[in-house]
Write an enzyme that holds these catalytic residues in place. Structure first.
Site, PDB file in Angstrom:
ATOM      1  N   ASP A 297      40.663  28.938  46.580  1.00 16.90           N
ATOM      2  CA  ASP A 297      40.291  29.861  47.653  1.00 16.90           C
ATOM      3  C   ASP A 297      40.321  29.171  49.007  1.00 16.90           C
ATOM      4  O   ASP A 297      40.813  29.719  49.991  1.00 16.90           O
ATOM      5  CB  ASP A 297      38.873  30.412  47.414  1.00 16.90           C
ATOM      6  CG  ASP A 297      38.845  31.583  46.452  1.00 16.90           C
ATOM      7  OD1 ASP A 297      39.839  31.768  45.713  1.00 16.90           O
ATOM      8  OD2 ASP A 297      37.819  32.290  46.408  1.00 16.90           O
TER       9      ASP A 297
ATOM     10  N   GLU B 268      43.265  41.470  45.252  1.00 16.98           N
ATOM     11  CA  GLU B 268      43.784  40.443  46.156  1.00 16.98           C
ATOM     12  C   GLU B 268      45.302  40.587  46.302  1.00 16.98           C
ATOM     13  O   GLU B 268      45.841  40.743  47.403  1.00 16.98           O
ATOM     14  CB  GLU B 268      43.428  39.075  45.589  1.00 16.98           C
ATOM     15  CG  GLU B 268      44.171  37.878  46.096  1.00 16.98           C
ATOM     16  CD  GLU B 268      43.924  36.706  45.153  1.00 16.98           C
ATOM     17  OE1 GLU B 268      43.047  35.891  45.474  1.00 16.98           O
ATOM     18  OE2 GLU B 268      44.590  36.625  44.097  1.00 16.98           O
TER      19      GLU B 268
END
Length: 542
Positions: free
Chosen positions: A288, A99
């Site tokens: 998220d 990420e």
């Protein structure tokens, strides 16, 4: 299609290449074109448009962000330079994640830092990328900062950002190896025999292409703007990529709570919150989920193909945080149970979502409020700076106009001349050179001296300038002559042929083009796409 401005902003983009010749300008689709920057080449900063920030102020802000997170001290930076490699570190968890690595590469390519991009990509290739074996083409989502250990399985948001940043790098820096690497990954997302990044029945990106992770998704992984570009630039599986575009937009929409506008961290394919054994908060709006607002916001301003639903989603989530007073960060999906303080990442992501409200009456001050919060937010330091800091940084790329769709170099750029004139809010003089996009053709335009005005036959009170003449005054968007032809869009009333054409308010604003070489308005095209853009007049669509 010719270049156009909008009623809310007098500027008209006339530069589509960076200093090294990389292209980020307009483009046309065969079937239908929309209002997004992909089609217009207009990346005017929201900070400039709404907050009145100067180009210099915006650039300083972006330079300061880079120097803080990439060049700062050990309490500020997240990028660690290791000579010929470098990595982005999750400070709190003391590890390196796909990420963060892919976010760092996106930041580097958008801000023009090739050296740091190459160091990040080399680290990812050497320590995360699987070439061969069961996970061929994927990235280990976690490593120690030594490049060892961690977890070989993938986290799909990393794959999405790796692919996109590599394609942008290939186009911006004219390096075919980046493109080859991106295409290798793209191929394996569909064709690795053991792991598929997308559900093979509905084309929605999966939470993880392993075991039960194949059976649900994470709406913050839905990146329709990236998928749009994959569908255009892939070497194969283009039909699958196109299906994934629609699937991502649909999944974002159904995952947005109809009352609160919030997203759950994990969602079933039908959009309902998805529980998962190892994450007790998976059904809530948590870490998220806040990225989802940025995802549909960027799709809105980059493409605009799903604008109706994205405006609806933006209204819901911004209205919700307005009622909350931007106080809380974590909620149940329905908006109850607010806790923790509104975060830096949310300030950035929600400001990008607010861009979708630009043509909605009554939201200007709310847009400004969200932009001001993103602008004013101090850069993060300390233990938790990695995640919220990088989400905010990504949002600032969008809000500042720094983020661009770096495209393959155009193969056909023609030369033409234009009489000196004013376009939008800029006066061009003899000898000036601009980029220009007209009727799906890209030009390099050199301005010549303006011709003298010619009287209009039979009219003693007005004169009509020779087409392209600089003596015509372009009304400032929003002045008293304006009329509304589409809800939420204000369009200046055409007053004469040259004046109307210079406004460039053509596509999607209820007008079409008639040629006017002899000032007789000979109709040549029944659609609203411009033909012969500088020698015509605007007439209402019937």
């Amino acid at each position: 299609m010719a270049q156009e401005s909008t009623a809310a902003n007098a500027s008209v983009p006339t530069k589509f290449f960076d200093e090294n010749g990389a292209y980020y300008g307009p483009d046309c689709d065969k079937d239908k074109n929309y209002s997004g920057a992909y089609y217009t080449g207009d990346y005017t900063s929201a900070f400039k448009k709404y907050l009145g920030k100067t180009d210099e102020e915006i650039q300083k802000k972006m330079d300061d962000l880079w120097n803080h997170y990439f060049k700062g001290d050990n309490n500020s930076k997240v990028f660690y330079d290791k000579g010929n490699e470098g990595y982005i570190k999750d400070i709190n968890n003391n590890d390196v994640r796909s990420e963060g690595m892919s976010y760092g590469m996106m930041i580097a390519v958008q801000t023009g830092h090739k050296e740091e991009f190459d160091k990040l990509w080399k680290w990812a290739k050497n320590h995360m990328w699987h070439k061969g074996g069961d996970w061929d083409g994927y990235f280990a989502w976690q490593r120690n900062d030594s490049g060892t250990g961690g977890d070989d399985n993938c986290a799909p948001d990393g794959e999405m950002y790796f692919m996109m940043s590599l394609l942008f790098a290939a186009n911006r820096w004219d390096d075919d190896q980046y493109r080859k690497d991106a295409h290798y990954i793209m191929d394996k997302m569909w064709n690795n025999p053991s792991h598929k990044l997308f559900n093979q029945g509905n084309y929605i990106i999966v939470f993880q292409p392993l075991g039960s992770g194949n059976d649900f998704s994470d709406p913050s992984y839905d990146l329709p703007a990236y998928l749009e570009l994959f569908s255009r630039w892939a070497e194969k599986d283009t039909d699958k990529w196109k299906r994934a575009v629609s699937a991502a937009r649909d999944h974002l929409y159904v995952s947005s709570n109809k009352n609160s506008g919030l997203f759950a961290d994990y969602s079933a394919f039908n959009g309902q919150p998805q529980s998962y054994s190892y994450n007790s908060n998976s059904t809530k709006y948590m870490y998220d989920a806040m990225r989802s607002a940025m995802n549909f916001g960027m799709d809105f301003y980059l493409f605009g193909a799903d604008s109706v639903r994205e405006v609806e989603m933006a209204k819901r989530i911004i209205d919700f945080f307005e009622k909350d007073g931007y106080k809380h960060a974590r909620f149940n999906w329905d908006g109850t149970g607010g806790s923790e303080e509104y975060t830096q990442g949310e300030k950035g992501a929600n400001a990008v979502a607010a861009l979708a409200l630009k043509d909605v009456s009554g939201y200007d001050e709310i847009i400004k409020k969200n932009l001001q919060m993103a602008w004013d937010e101090p850069f993060m330091t300390g233990q938790y700076r990695y995640y919220d800091g990088l989400v905010h940084y990504l949002a600032m790329l969008h809000l500042s106009g720094t983020f661009k769709i770096w495209k393959p170099k155009p193969k056909d750029v023609k030369e033409k001349t234009m009489e000196a004139t004013t376009i939008g809010d800029v006066e061009y003089k003899e000898g000036d050179i601009i980029d220009w996009f007209e009727d799906c053709q890209l030009y390099k335009v050199t301005f010549t001296a303006a011709a003298a005005p010619t009287p209009t036959p039979g009219d003693s009170t007005t004169t009509t300038p020779t087409p392209g003449d600089s003596t015509t005054t372009t009304p400032t968007p929003g002045d008293s002559t304006a009329v509304t032809t589409n809800p939420g869009v204000t369009t200046p009333t055409p007053t004469d042929s040259t004046d109307a054409i210079r406004q460039m308010y053509m596509r999607d604003y209820g007008y079409k083009m008639q040629r006017d070489y002899n000032l007789k308005g000979c109709k040549v095209n029944s659609s609203n796409r411009a033909r012969g853009a500088y020698y015509g007049r605007m007439v209402p669509m019937k």
